[in-house]
Design a protein around this motif. Sequence first.
Motif, short mmCIF file in Angstrom:
data_model
loop_
_atom_site.label_atom_id
_atom_site.label_comp_id
_atom_site.label_asym_id
_atom_site.label_seq_id
_atom_site.Cartn_x
_atom_site.Cartn_y
_atom_site.Cartn_z
N LEU A 152 0.75 -0.91 0.15
CA LEU A 152 -0.68 0.10 -0.18
C LEU A 152 0.76 1.41 -0.08
CD1 LEU A 152 -3.23 1.95 0.24
CD2 LEU A 152 -2.61 1.29 2.80
N VAL A 153 2.29 0.80 1.15
CA VAL A 153 2.81 2.68 0.72
C VAL A 153 3.29 2.69 -0.19
CG1 VAL A 153 2.41 2.22 3.93
CG2 VAL A 153 4.37 1.70 2.33
N SER A 154 3.58 1.45 -0.50
CA SER A 154 4.47 2.19 -1.81
C SER A 154 4.06 1.50 -3.18
CB SER A 154 5.84 1.35 -2.56
OG SER A 154 5.03 -0.50 -2.50
N LEU A 155 2.58 2.17 -3.17
CA LEU A 155 1.94 2.38 -4.27
C LEU A 155 2.28 3.89 -5.56
CD1 LEU A 155 -2.19 0.84 -3.40
CD2 LEU A 155 -0.54 -0.16 -5.11
N PRO A 156 2.88 2.79 -6.75
CA PRO A 156 3.23 4.57 -7.56
C PRO A 156 1.79 5.28 -7.40
CG PRO A 156 3.51 2.56 -8.36
CD PRO A 156 2.54 1.45 -7.62
N ARG A 157 1.82 6.78 -8.40
CA ARG A 157 0.80 8.08 -9.00
C ARG A 157 -0.42 7.58 -8.90
NH1 ARG A 157 -1.10 12.12 -10.30
NH2 ARG A 157 -0.82 14.26 -9.53
N ASN A 158 0.37 6.68 -10.27
CA ASN A 158 -0.99 6.32 -10.80
C ASN A 158 -1.44 4.75 -11.14
OD1 ASN A 158 -1.41 8.82 -11.97
ND2 ASN A 158 0.24 8.81 -13.09
N ALA A 200 5.32 13.15 -7.88
CA ALA A 200 5.64 12.43 -7.15
C ALA A 200 5.14 11.18 -7.98
CB ALA A 200 4.47 12.38 -6.10
N GLY A 201 6.19 10.32 -7.68
CA GLY A 201 5.91 8.55 -8.00
C GLY A 201 5.69 8.20 -6.61
N TYR A 202 5.18 8.40 -6.22
CA TYR A 202 4.31 7.15 -4.88
C TYR A 202 3.20 7.88 -4.95
CZ TYR A 202 8.69 4.49 -3.84
OH TYR A 202 9.40 4.41 -4.48
N LEU A 203 1.50 7.76 -4.14
CA LEU A 203 0.76 7.58 -4.65
C LEU A 203 0.00 8.45 -3.14
CD1 LEU A 203 -2.45 7.69 -5.35
CD2 LEU A 203 -3.11 5.67 -4.55
N PRO A 205 3.36 10.30 -0.88
CA PRO A 205 4.36 10.65 -1.24
C PRO A 205 5.18 10.64 0.39
CG PRO A 205 3.62 12.09 -1.98
CD PRO A 205 2.24 11.18 -2.07
N SER A 206 6.33 10.33 0.79
CA SER A 206 6.99 11.84 2.11
C SER A 206 8.27 11.52 1.80
CB SER A 206 6.69 10.83 3.51
OG SER A 206 7.13 10.94 4.33
N GLY A 207 8.94 12.99 1.72
CA GLY A 207 9.78 13.00 1.41
C GLY A 207 10.47 13.15 0.30
N GLY A 208 11.21 12.29 0.21
CA GLY A 208 11.76 11.98 -0.97
C GLY A 208 11.23 10.43 -1.80
N THR A 209 10.53 9.78 -0.19
CA THR A 209 10.37 8.77 -1.04
C THR A 209 8.50 8.28 -0.54
OG1 THR A 209 10.47 6.06 -0.54
CG2 THR A 209 10.75 7.37 1.42
N HIS A 210 8.09 7.63 0.29
CA HIS A 210 6.66 7.39 0.50
C HIS A 210 6.13 7.17 1.95
CE1 HIS A 210 8.14 2.91 1.20
NE2 HIS A 210 8.14 3.07 0.33
N ILE A 211 5.29 6.77 2.34
CA ILE A 211 5.18 6.91 3.76
C ILE A 211 5.64 6.13 4.60
CG2 ILE A 211 3.18 8.55 4.15
CD1 ILE A 211 1.54 6.23 4.49
N SER A 212 6.05 5.60 5.44
CA SER A 212 6.71 4.37 5.86
C SER A 212 5.30 3.65 6.59
CB SER A 212 7.59 4.84 6.77
OG SER A 212 6.76 4.95 8.22
N ARG A 213 6.04 2.04 6.76
CA ARG A 213 5.03 1.36 7.29
C ARG A 213 4.36 1.67 8.75
NH1 ARG A 213 7.20 -4.67 6.17
NH2 ARG A 213 9.27 -3.38 6.50
#
Length: 306
Positions: A152-158, A200-203, A205-213
């Motif tokens: 879930l947290v690593s889903l791409p934006r699209n 954004a690369g992730y749906l 995002p948080s900082g330069g990556t995605h939100i953490s688990r």
Amino acid sequence: MTDRDAIERFLEMMAAQAGAAANTLAAYRRDLTLASDVLAGALARADADALARLADEWRDLSRATVARKAAALRRFFGFLLDEGDRADDPSRALPRPGTRRALPRTLGHADVDRLFAAVAARLARDPPIATDLRLAALIELLYGSGLRASELVSLPRNAVHPDRPFLILKGKGGRERLVPLSDRARAAVAAWRAHVPAAAGYLFPSGGTHISRVRLFQLVRGIAAEAGIPPDRISPHVLRHAFATHLLEGGADLRALQTMLGHADIATTEIYTHVDRRRLVDLVNERHPLERTLAEARVDASVSGT
């Protein structure tokens, strides 16, 4: 043949042929290396007596841990036998403690209703806050699609298309699976994605990556507290399990559920999705052909007066 060489070859086979995930390979490496250390680097050449000594070293460990370690060694020795590195398999000397996998915690339908009511109360603010839209999308996807937290947290934006009621995920072991998406989930994602930068690369995002688990865990527990659900009863994984349990209770096919959850083995799905025993008994009593035949016989007997 050294233990180190044998273990590396075994892990290469597990990655290439069995498609083992990185965490699985790390667990095998850890268990095999520890066993090799106990046997002073002679694991690959160990006989039944050596494995019996190894099992004695495990005597203070839990049954689940012993079962895991023994399973790793059995697969390792099976590999050496198949490769012609050994003429025998000494793994029969390993213990078989047996372990019952505890049923995961789940939520009842009333709990889920309260959870979504708490989300709706947040969304009722005018105008809605972006973080609440994100929370709604997260909860809808967790319960509505049974995603793992890491997926879930690593889903791409699209990843979620407004006109496609499913998404394709690559899960454990690199296996792809089709995940269904409800209209509600797609609508929630669309509302949130409007606040996600196009670059954004992730749906999520948080900082330069995605939100953490860990952050996802905190968000789920926070909204659960607002819904009156004790924090120790809920987590992202509990919502995944609730998705599976409620689908099965609603009549979902176990094989279809296995595919949706991304389980390689149907046995995992059988353990993961428990169903109330009384409902199963009622199902047999209502649907079994023999029960219908007996019921018809009772009706015929009452009509004939016998």
